[in-house]
Design an enzyme around this catalytic site. Structure first.
Site, PDB file in Angstrom:
ATOM      1  N   ASP A  88       0.870  -1.177   0.000  1.00  0.00           N
ATOM      2  CA  ASP A  88       0.000   0.000   0.000  1.00  0.00           C
ATOM      3  C   ASP A  88       0.908   1.228   0.000  1.00  0.00           C
ATOM      4  OD1 ASP A  88      -1.987   1.905   0.385  1.00  0.00           O
ATOM      5  OD2 ASP A  88      -3.071   0.692   1.860  1.00  0.00           O
ATOM      6  N   ASP A  99      -3.374   7.414  -3.116  1.00  0.00           N
ATOM      7  CA  ASP A  99      -3.315   6.267  -2.199  1.00  0.00           C
ATOM      8  C   ASP A  99      -3.748   5.043  -2.998  1.00  0.00           C
ATOM      9  OD1 ASP A  99      -3.579   4.511  -0.058  1.00  0.00           O
ATOM     10  OD2 ASP A  99      -5.249   5.574   0.885  1.00  0.00           O
ATOM     11  N   HIS A 158     -12.055   5.699   2.012  1.00  0.00           N
ATOM     12  CA  HIS A 158     -12.163   6.982   2.718  1.00  0.00           C
ATOM     13  C   HIS A 158     -11.981   8.142   1.755  1.00  0.00           C
ATOM     14  CE1 HIS A 158      -7.759   6.910   2.257  1.00  0.00           C
ATOM     15  NE2 HIS A 158      -7.904   5.617   2.475  1.00  0.00           N
ATOM     16  N   HIS A 166      -7.203  10.162   6.072  1.00  0.00           N
ATOM     17  CA  HIS A 166      -8.498   9.494   6.257  1.00  0.00           C
ATOM     18  C   HIS A 166      -9.579  10.528   6.538  1.00  0.00           C
ATOM     19  CE1 HIS A 166      -6.106   5.707   6.985  1.00  0.00           C
ATOM     20  NE2 HIS A 166      -6.927   5.397   6.006  1.00  0.00           N
ATOM     21  N   GLU A 191     -11.078   0.828  -1.368  1.00  0.00           N
ATOM     22  CA  GLU A 191     -10.117  -0.240  -1.079  1.00  0.00           C
ATOM     23  C   GLU A 191     -10.745  -1.498  -0.499  1.00  0.00           C
ATOM     24  OE1 GLU A 191      -7.223   0.679   2.032  1.00  0.00           O
ATOM     25  OE2 GLU A 191      -8.130   2.647   2.262  1.00  0.00           O
ATOM     26  N   GLU A 280      -6.610  -1.200  -4.162  1.00  0.00           N
ATOM     27  CA  GLU A 280      -7.070   0.162  -3.888  1.00  0.00           C
ATOM     28  C   GLU A 280      -6.672   1.127  -4.991  1.00  0.00           C
ATOM     29  OE1 GLU A 280      -5.095   2.041  -0.534  1.00  0.00           O
ATOM     30  OE2 GLU A 280      -6.754   3.440  -0.250  1.00  0.00           O
TER      31      GLU A 280
END
Ligand code: MN
Ligand code: MN
Length: 296
Positions: A88, A99, A158, A166, A191, A280
């Site tokens: 990640d 992200d 998120h 987040h 994700e 993700e």
């Protein structure tokens, strides 16, 4: 509402996404049994900086039953094995974040990897202004169950705010009773996590990732130096113990933690003997759908 997608904010989100694509490809190329976790994490984080951005959080390398928040320690000698490896990666430019995560699998669980990929694809195809987060959760959950696995229900996607990893809203990985309607211009990370376990992660004892809660004053010199680096460089974004340029970073963090200035992110994992896959992407909601910043 009209959104200027050529504004600085969106240009930086997009550029962060492009850099993420590059370093993710380099990470995948390097990961194989026998290679060191730390070497890959340092390569990725170093390359992000070389390419003109900063890591938005330490590279997460989660193995088998681990789902998130594992990252190498300083001097870590752990190497990859015939395992399920979730990586990640976060990249930011002036606080505008990309992200994304992917599973690199040497454990032979192809279908489990496919399940989280298919769930993410289905969610991305559905995202557009007006769509509610509970619909996305429903699609993700049902796609994973269609493969005969469980979504990890206590991990969610998120929003991505400015300097905020987040932000609201949560993007659930199962059907929930109430959602939030997404709007044009929103930046969110979706994700899905799929598992052959029960679908719920718990906190392990290891903590290598931390973030600032609230600034405060500390007397200890090492803790003060660490806090200066945190507030000056990482600000409100997560960082790794190994990123601190102080003599005894663990000690400094323990002090800061005790004073509620920083908090740790314990490694999150399924029960031992089970596997977790993750996929993700970061997406920006456009007028009629979305732009995936972390996909070519
Ligand atoms: Mn992520
Ligand atoms: Mn995320």
């Amino acid at each position: 509402m009209s959104v200027d997608f050529e504004s600085e904010q969106y240009r930086k989100h997009r550029e962060a996404g492009e850099i993420l694509q590059t370093v993710r490809a380099e990470a995948i190329e390097r990961i194989e049994p026998g290679v060191s976790h730390l070497e890959v994490a340092e390569h990725v984080e170093g390359r992000i900086r070389e390419l003109g951005a900063e890591p938005a959080f330490p590279m997460n390398i989660s193995i088998d039953e681990e789902a998130a928040h594992a990252t190498p320690t300083a001097g870590d000698d752990e190497t990859f094995g015939e395992e399920m490896i979730n990586i990640d990666i976060g990249v930011h430019i002036d606080g505008y974040i990309a992200d994304a995560a992917i599973t690199v699998d040497f454990s032979g669980h192809d279908e489990l990897v496919e399940a989280s990929e298919a769930a993410l694809n289905a969610a991305v195809e559905t995202v557009e202004p007006g769509v509610s987060t509970d619909l996305l959760g429903d699609i993700i959950g049902r796609t994973i169950e269609g493969y005969g696995f469980n979504p990890v229900v206590n991990l969610t996607g998120h929003g991505l705010g400015h300097w905020e990893q987040h932000a609201a809203p949560n993007i659930p990985n199962r059907r929930v009773s109430q959602g939030v309607e997404l709007d044009v211009g929103d930046v969110i990370a979706i994700e899905p996590f799929a598992t052959d376990g029960r679908g719920k992660v718990t906190e392990g004892s290891d903590e290598e990732i931390f973030a600032l809660d609230e600034e405060g004053s500390v007397r200890d010199r090492g803790a003060r130096q660490a806090l200066d680096q945190i507030t000056g460089t990482f600000r409100t974004l997560p960082f790794a113990t190994r990123w601190l340029d102080v003599a005894r970073p663990e000690m400094a963090l323990r002090r800061l933690n005790r004073q509620d200035i920083v908090h740790g992110y314990p490694v999150l994992k399924e029960q031992e003997g089970y596997y977790v896959s993750q996929k993700e992407h970061t997406v920006v909601l456009t007028e009629d759908g979305c732009e995936v910043t972390t996909r070519a």
